[in-house]
Scaffold this active site. Structure first.
Site, PDB file in Angstrom:
ATOM      1  N   ARG A 229       0.829  -1.212   0.000  1.00 23.84           N
ATOM      2  CA  ARG A 229       0.000   0.000   0.000  1.00 23.84           C
ATOM      3  C   ARG A 229       0.865   1.264   0.000  1.00 23.84           C
ATOM      4  O   ARG A 229       0.519   2.264  -0.644  1.00 23.84           O
ATOM      5  CB  ARG A 229      -0.930  -0.015   1.215  1.00 23.84           C
TER       6      ARG A 229
ATOM      7  N   HIS B 250       0.429   4.393  -2.553  1.00 17.82           N
ATOM      8  CA  HIS B 250       0.197   5.777  -2.101  1.00 17.82           C
ATOM      9  C   HIS B 250       1.358   6.691  -2.477  1.00 17.82           C
ATOM     10  O   HIS B 250       1.180   7.903  -2.578  1.00 17.82           O
ATOM     11  CB  HIS B 250      -0.078   5.800  -0.592  1.00 17.82           C
TER      12      HIS B 250
ATOM     13  N   ASN C  91      -3.851   8.763   4.629  1.00 14.64           N
ATOM     14  CA  ASN C  91      -2.596   8.213   5.136  1.00 14.64           C
ATOM     15  C   ASN C  91      -2.444   8.249   6.655  1.00 14.64           C
ATOM     16  O   ASN C  91      -1.857   7.333   7.243  1.00 14.64           O
ATOM     17  CB  ASN C  91      -1.414   8.988   4.523  1.00 14.64           C
TER      18      ASN C  91
ATOM     19  N   HIS D 160      -6.311  -5.976  -2.397  1.00 14.36           N
ATOM     20  CA  HIS D 160      -7.108  -6.154  -1.175  1.00 14.36           C
ATOM     21  C   HIS D 160      -7.365  -7.638  -0.871  1.00 14.36           C
ATOM     22  O   HIS D 160      -8.239  -7.963  -0.087  1.00 14.36           O
ATOM     23  CB  HIS D 160      -8.423  -5.366  -1.271  1.00 14.36           C
TER      24      HIS D 160
END
Ligand code: HEM
Length: 373
Positions: A118, A122, A145, A244
């Site tokens: 992740r 990001h 975040n 996910h």
């Protein structure tokens, strides 16, 4: 908490055609492992659609559109400089060092693989894969975040090891890209070759992190727009959402789904409600697995979950309606064909890693990932 971000979404004005650079389209990828030659050759750049989108957005005059194309080509050239053998002579043990550290971190805490994956996402969605997310404060304080991203200490420790081996040579952006791949592999997922040579930013952008990272309440149209803005196809988006299949989410990010949505398996909802009470403020940070069936395996179970209405986030379940519309066909394919998912995921990850990298003499190679030199 995400609601604050929604109002601003997609209203940013790109100063440069930077979202357009680095989108390389891989042709003829048959295998999951992307060999160097497949990464660099043959590539075609979807200049037409990218330019059209950019022009439509900015309503550019024709003179400046010419310079737009020029800038675009320069930006693409920068991305094309990435090479899987970038550290072969300057830091030959870099990749093995990263892999060993990631494997150890995942063995110590199996959620860490998800957290590192992740972090890379990001990073790349906000001014490109430039390690801007690793700089203390700034992007780390953005709504998607803050109190959510984790794994910084793993990257910092890999960087410290690499600094002793090869001083100021391996960028934080490359460490993050390789760590994301190694995380997927450590949890049983596909592997791919990572083009290298990214450099680190000297700045970060909290507002862009709020505006450009998709929130979990997005519908299919918003998600498609958000990923399309970065050059991804709908298939890429559905494949990347398959991340996910590992990791966890906080109650505050799926509460509405449990109590207000009807396209959710009732047993699944009931079991989650116990640890995620309805009133806002109660149990907001309690965690649930994004993949209810195999939370620590990087597999295609995420898609079977969606078919059983067991997607945890609203943004997961919108990928499968059951009516045959939207992205149902892609979900069906990935659910029944693990190789198709692995291949699409690997290809989309390479594409994500190519988002607007800094190369050559741009930016710097940070000595410590959390601060500029
Ligand atoms: C499609 C749009 C996406 C949305 C709306 C979304 C949203 C979220 C949210 C809300 C969480 C939980 C955060 C928390 O509660 O602290 C999460 C976790 C996660 N996301 Fe996504 N995400 C998306 C796409 C992606 C992509 C493209 C990747 C990587 C390729 C990714 C990888 C992950 C991982 C691995 C976790 C678990 C992290 C952990 O356990 O530490 N997500 N995502």
């Amino acid at each position: 908490m995400w609601a604050l971000a929604s109002g601003h979404h997609n209203h940013h004005v790109p100063e440069m055609p930077k979202p357009a650079c680095g989108y390389i389209y891989l042709h003829g990828m048959q295998s999951i492992a992307l060999h160097p030659v497949q990464v660099s050759l043959p590539i075609t750049i979807n200049l037409v659609s990218l330019t059209r989108r950019w022009l439509a957005k900015e309503a550019m005059a024709s003179t400046s559109s010419l310079s737009a194309v020029l800038l675009l080509c320069l930006a693409v050239a920068a991305s094309a400089q990435l090479s899987p053998t970038f550290y072969q002579t300057t830091c030959p043990n870099a990749l093995a060092t990263i892999k060993a550290a990631v494997t150890a971190a995942v063995n110590k805490e199996n959620r860490m693989g998800a957290s590192l994956l992740r972090l890379h996402f990001h990073d790349c969605f906000v001014q490109g894969c430039d390690a801007s997310v690793l700089l203390s404060g700034m992007e780390q304080n953005a709504i998607p975040n803050v109190m959510s991203l984790r794994g910084f200490e793993v990257i910092d420790s890999i960087k410290a090891q690499l600094e002793t081996m090869c001083k100021q040579t391996v960028s934080c952006a490359d460490i993050l890209t390789v760590a994301a791949r190694d995380s997927v592999v450590a949890l049983g997922g596909p592997s791919w070759t990572v083009p290298l040579g990214r450099r680190d930013s000297t700045n970060a952008n909290e507002a862009a992190a709020n505006n450009e990272l998709p929130p979990p309440f997005f519908d299919l149209v918003n998600l498609t727009q958000s990923f399309g803005d970065k050059g991804f196809t709908v298939t890429d988006m559905v494949a990347l959402s398959g991340a996910h299949t590992i990791g966890q989410a906080q109650c505050q990010n799926f509460r509405d789904r449990l109590y207000n949505e009807t396209n959710i398996n009732s047993g699944f909802a009931t079991s989650l409600k116990a640890n995620c009470p309805q009133p806002t403020g109660s149990g907001d940070r309690n965690l649930a697995n994004l993949d209810v069936s195999t939370p620590y395996s990087f597999d295609n179970a995420y898609y079977s979950n969606l078919k059983s209405q067991k997607g945890l986030l609203h943004s997961d379940q919108v990928l499968f309606t059951g009516t045959g519309g939207g992205t149902d066909n892609i979900v069906n394919n990935f659910a029944s064909n693990p190789a198709a998912f692995s291949s699409a995921f690997a290809s989309a990850m390479v594409k994500m890693g190519n988002l607007s990298p800094l190369t050559g003499s741009q930016g710097q190679v940070r000595i410590s990932c959390s601060k500029v030199n």
